[in-house]
Design a protein around this motif. Structure first.
Motif, PDB file in Angstrom:
ATOM      1  N   UNK A  58       0.822  -1.246   0.008  1.00 36.34           N
ATOM      2  CA  UNK A  58      -0.099  -0.188  -0.039  1.00 36.34           C
ATOM      3  C   UNK A  58       1.057   1.161   0.049  1.00 36.34           C
ATOM      4  N   UNK A  59       1.835   1.246   0.868  1.00 37.41           N
ATOM      5  CA  UNK A  59       2.624   2.359   0.948  1.00 37.41           C
ATOM      6  C   UNK A  59       3.543   2.692  -0.397  1.00 37.41           C
ATOM      7  N   UNK A  60       4.050   1.399  -0.843  1.00 36.26           N
ATOM      8  CA  UNK A  60       4.696   1.747  -2.011  1.00 36.26           C
ATOM      9  C   UNK A  60       4.079   2.110  -3.099  1.00 36.26           C
ATOM     10  N   UNK A  61       2.596   1.748  -3.300  1.00 35.84           N
ATOM     11  CA  UNK A  61       1.950   2.605  -4.324  1.00 35.84           C
ATOM     12  C   UNK A  61       1.597   3.995  -3.982  1.00 35.84           C
ATOM     13  N   UNK A  62       1.597   4.302  -3.029  1.00 33.40           N
ATOM     14  CA  UNK A  62       1.118   5.774  -2.309  1.00 33.40           C
ATOM     15  C   UNK A  62       2.428   6.461  -2.919  1.00 33.40           C
ATOM     16  N   UNK A  63       3.908   5.791  -2.444  1.00 32.70           N
ATOM     17  CA  UNK A  63       4.754   6.573  -2.822  1.00 32.70           C
ATOM     18  C   UNK A  63       4.886   6.805  -4.498  1.00 32.70           C
ATOM     19  N   UNK A  64       4.677   5.601  -5.212  1.00 31.35           N
ATOM     20  CA  UNK A  64       4.822   5.807  -6.772  1.00 31.35           C
ATOM     21  C   UNK A  64       3.566   6.818  -7.349  1.00 31.35           C
ATOM     22  N   UNK A  65       2.521   7.184  -6.585  1.00 25.14           N
ATOM     23  CA  UNK A  65       1.724   7.808  -7.112  1.00 25.14           C
ATOM     24  C   UNK A  65       1.958   9.327  -6.771  1.00 25.14           C
ATOM     25  N   UNK A  66       2.824   9.466  -5.685  1.00 25.86           N
ATOM     26  CA  UNK A  66       3.152  10.704  -5.438  1.00 25.86           C
ATOM     27  C   UNK A  66       4.623  10.792  -5.189  1.00 25.86           C
ATOM     28  N   UNK A  67       5.164  10.853  -6.421  1.00 26.51           N
ATOM     29  CA  UNK A  67       6.967  10.747  -6.308  1.00 26.51           C
ATOM     30  C   UNK A  67       7.671  12.016  -5.739  1.00 26.51           C
ATOM     31  N   UNK A  68       6.870  12.990  -5.722  1.00 28.31           N
ATOM     32  CA  UNK A  68       7.602  14.451  -5.127  1.00 28.31           C
ATOM     33  C   UNK A  68       6.869  14.744  -3.461  1.00 28.31           C
ATOM     34  N   UNK A  69       6.420  13.745  -2.984  1.00 27.66           N
ATOM     35  CA  UNK A  69       5.805  13.842  -1.634  1.00 27.66           C
ATOM     36  C   UNK A  69       6.928  14.526  -0.800  1.00 27.66           C
ATOM     37  N   UNK A  70       6.327  15.516   0.051  1.00 22.35           N
ATOM     38  CA  UNK A  70       7.043  16.010   1.229  1.00 22.35           C
ATOM     39  C   UNK A  70       6.290  16.163   2.275  1.00 22.35           C
ATOM     40  N   UNK A  71       6.752  16.177   3.399  1.00 22.49           N
ATOM     41  CA  UNK A  71       5.749  16.476   4.898  1.00 22.49           C
ATOM     42  C   UNK A  71       6.580  16.997   5.741  1.00 22.49           C
ATOM     43  N   UNK A  72       5.842  17.751   6.623  1.00 23.78           N
ATOM     44  CA  UNK A  72       6.326  18.439   7.802  1.00 23.78           C
ATOM     45  C   UNK A  72       5.683  18.247   8.834  1.00 23.78           C
ATOM     46  N   UNK A  90       3.215  18.123   1.083  1.00 27.15           N
ATOM     47  CA  UNK A  90       3.012  18.684  -0.085  1.00 27.15           C
ATOM     48  C   UNK A  90       3.626  17.799  -1.349  1.00 27.15           C
ATOM     49  N   UNK A  91       3.248  18.236  -2.683  1.00 26.46           N
ATOM     50  CA  UNK A  91       3.486  17.362  -3.916  1.00 26.46           C
ATOM     51  C   UNK A  91       3.366  18.152  -5.028  1.00 26.46           C
ATOM     52  N   UNK A  92       3.936  17.690  -5.886  1.00 28.09           N
ATOM     53  CA  UNK A  92       3.842  18.045  -7.354  1.00 28.09           C
ATOM     54  C   UNK A  92       3.004  17.177  -8.044  1.00 28.09           C
ATOM     55  N   UNK A  93       1.994  17.627  -8.647  1.00 30.20           N
ATOM     56  CA  UNK A  93       1.150  16.786  -9.529  1.00 30.20           C
ATOM     57  C   UNK A  93       0.782  17.335 -10.620  1.00 30.20           C
ATOM     58  N   UNK A  94       1.252  16.954 -11.839  1.00 31.39           N
ATOM     59  CA  UNK A  94       1.117  17.433 -13.195  1.00 31.39           C
ATOM     60  C   UNK A  94       1.578  18.791 -13.329  1.00 31.39           C
ATOM     61  N   UNK A  95       2.694  19.183 -12.756  1.00 30.74           N
ATOM     62  CA  UNK A  95       3.325  20.311 -12.643  1.00 30.74           C
ATOM     63  C   UNK A  95       2.775  21.449 -11.796  1.00 30.74           C
ATOM     64  N   UNK A  96       1.748  21.035 -10.865  1.00 34.39           N
ATOM     65  CA  UNK A  96       1.259  21.872  -9.960  1.00 34.39           C
ATOM     66  C   UNK A  96       1.524  21.488  -8.529  1.00 34.39           C
ATOM     67  N   UNK A  97       1.886  22.564  -7.749  1.00 35.44           N
ATOM     68  CA  UNK A  97       2.375  22.218  -6.171  1.00 35.44           C
ATOM     69  C   UNK A  97       0.991  22.255  -5.474  1.00 35.44           C
ATOM     70  N   UNK A  98       0.740  21.089  -4.730  1.00 36.59           N
ATOM     71  CA  UNK A  98      -0.347  21.001  -3.856  1.00 36.59           C
ATOM     72  C   UNK A  98       0.131  20.756  -2.611  1.00 36.59           C
ATOM     73  N   UNK A  99      -0.708  21.154  -1.705  1.00 38.14           N
ATOM     74  CA  UNK A  99      -0.517  20.935  -0.056  1.00 38.14           C
ATOM     75  C   UNK A  99      -1.892  20.564   0.633  1.00 38.14           C
TER      76      UNK A  99
END
Length: 134
Positions: A58-72, A90-99
């Motif tokens: 499950x976590x491997x899938x999550x990390x693959x889906x969100x490769x730029x994942x950051x957390x604080x 925070x993450x990048x998704x299709x060139x968009x920064x989201x939080x």
């Protein structure tokens, strides 16, 4: 779980588990979970994930889906056999920064995580990434 069974101090568990997530290595993350551990992502219409191997996948899938994942971490509170942490992801998704915000409630048996319940601000994620709402 009992306070007497605890052999890893709360802060050490929090720090080591955080480093495992920062490594983005599903095997390293999973080693902190009990063989019969449970993970539940609340609000995702998903059933509990039971067992270390299933949690790892499950976590491997999550990390693959969100490769730029950051957390604080924002706040951490704990008791004898649990801790609760508020996160800012925070993450990048299709060139968009989201939080988005999330909360983990983690119960452990003194050495391994017995249960991890994650509550995500899914409305915020779907507002920023509308295709996830479909």
């Amino acid at each position: 779980m009992s306070a007497t069974a605890q052999s890893i101090p709360l802060q050490e568990l929090f720090d080591l588990y955080g480093l495992a997530w920062a490594s983005r290595d599903p095997d390293r993350i999973a080693m902190f979970h009990a063989e019969d551990g449970v993970f539940c992502l609340h609000g995702a219409d998903a059933e509990d994930v039971v067992g270390r191997d299933a949690i790892r996948e499950t976590f491997a899938g999550f990390l693959a889906e969100w490769p730029e994942l950051g957390f604080e971490p924002i706040r951490v509170r704990g008791g004898d056999d649990f801790y609760v942490v508020e996160w800012r992801f925070s993450a990048e998704r299709d060139g968009q920064h989201i939080e988005w915000d999330a909360v983990d409630v983690i119960a452990w048996d003194g050495d391994l995580i017995a249960r991890k319940d994650t509550y995500v601000d899914a409305l915020s994620v779907m507002a920023q990434v509308p295709e996830l709402a479909a």
